[in-house]
Design an enzyme around this catalytic site. Structure first.
Site, mmCIF file in Angstrom:
data_model
loop_
_atom_site.group_PDB
_atom_site.id
_atom_site.type_symbol
_atom_site.label_atom_id
_atom_site.label_comp_id
_atom_site.label_asym_id
_atom_site.label_seq_id
_atom_site.Cartn_x
_atom_site.Cartn_y
_atom_site.Cartn_z
ATOM 1 C CE LYS A 106 -6.773 -1.350 3.091
ATOM 2 N NZ LYS A 106 -5.371 -1.813 3.300
ATOM 3 C CE LYS A 166 -5.230 2.012 2.878
ATOM 4 N NZ LYS A 166 -4.012 1.372 3.413
ATOM 5 C CG ASP A 218 -1.922 -1.082 1.280
ATOM 6 O OD1 ASP A 218 -1.679 -2.162 0.705
ATOM 7 O OD2 ASP A 218 -2.976 -0.877 1.913
#
Length: 275
Positions: free
Chosen positions: A220, A184, A121
């Site tokens: 996400k 995300k 990430d």
């Protein structure tokens, strides 16, 4: 339809869908996260062992999707994790600010994968995005994606810093075009973190990208998601905009540290403080 009108309709539908089946689905999509300055090797190993224990204590339930930690803690998770189907995710690339050199970002991400991370990430470099330097953003994402090989890349937009709908949409498309496997919402380190409004914009961008390219990119939400109602609303946003095909851990994750216990308590019908 405005985003607020769309959100109101989705909230009404989410209330109807707040049932055990959806709660268990949300649990199975959690990236169980510990990203504290006070994390230690011992605490991360104990955190990981609870995920192992869950598989034995609740054999009829799906486990979480992944454990998410700082890159220097990946080895500790790898040494302890012994259940199948739970991935190791690491934040990298100068998380949470992305304010460092590209060479450092690439090396950190690659090292995390070398130590056992299945997923990385990173944060979109806001310092470049906010000055409309699209090329820098694309090159960073693409270079890190190439460096981590088969590992999945999630790109954090930090939507709370973008605010405007058009900026969130632009950042979403830019990240996907550069090779993101997931987009995300947030790092969880600034406010506001995840919001349903940002999620709606991002999911529409994912749909647009899918229709254009045929590539399915995951979504996400992360940061401040603590209650069952929160989780079900995000599930409903994904379901209504992207469809049932996205309702699985391969294409939907929830970044959370407190949510797991809330979901467990609700679908098992008793207060549980497991994680």
């Amino acid at each position: 339809m405005t985003i607020q009108a769309e959100l109101a309709a989705l909230k009404a539908k989410a209330d109807i869908d707040n049932i055990s089946e959806m709660q268990q689905l949300a649990f199975s999509c959690i990236d169980l996260t510990t990203l504290n300055a006070t994390d230690t090797v011992s605490s991360v190993k104990a955190f990981t062992q609870r995920v192992n224990d869950f598989a034995n204590d609740y054999p009829n339930l799906s486990n979480v999707a992944a454990i998410c930690v700082y890159p220097n803690m990946v080895r500790s998770v790898k040494e302890v994790l012994n259940v199948e189907g739970v991935n190791i995710a690491a934040v990298a690339g100068g998380f949470p600010s992305s304010m460092t050199f590209i060479d450092v970002k690439v090396k950190e991400a690659k090292m995390a994968v070398d130590y056992g991370a299945d997923e990385i990430d990173i944060v979109l470099p806001l310092w470049a995005f906010l000055e409309s330097n699209k090329l820098v953003c694309q090159e960073e994402v693409a270079t890190i994606k190439e460096a981590i090989g088969d590992a999945h890349l999630k790109v954090i937009l930090e939507t709370g810093a973008l605010v405007e709908t058009d900026k969130i949409h632009h950042a979403s498309m830019l990240a996907m075009e550069a090779g993101a496997d997931f987009i995300k919402t947030s790092t969880g380190k600034m406010n506001p973190a995840a919001t349903p409004e940002a999620a709606i914009v991002m999911c529409h961008a994912i749909k647009e990208f899918w229709m254009k390219t045929g590539k399915q990119v995951g979504f996400k939400p992360a940061g401040g998601i603590a209650t069952t109602n929160d989780a079900i609303l995000y599930l409903k946003i994904v379901k209504e905009i992207l469809g049932d095909e996205w309702l699985n851990p391969k294409l939907f994750r929830i970044g959370a540290s407190r949510l797991a216990n809330s979901l467990l308590s609700d679908f098992l019908g008793e207060e549980i403080k497991y994680f």
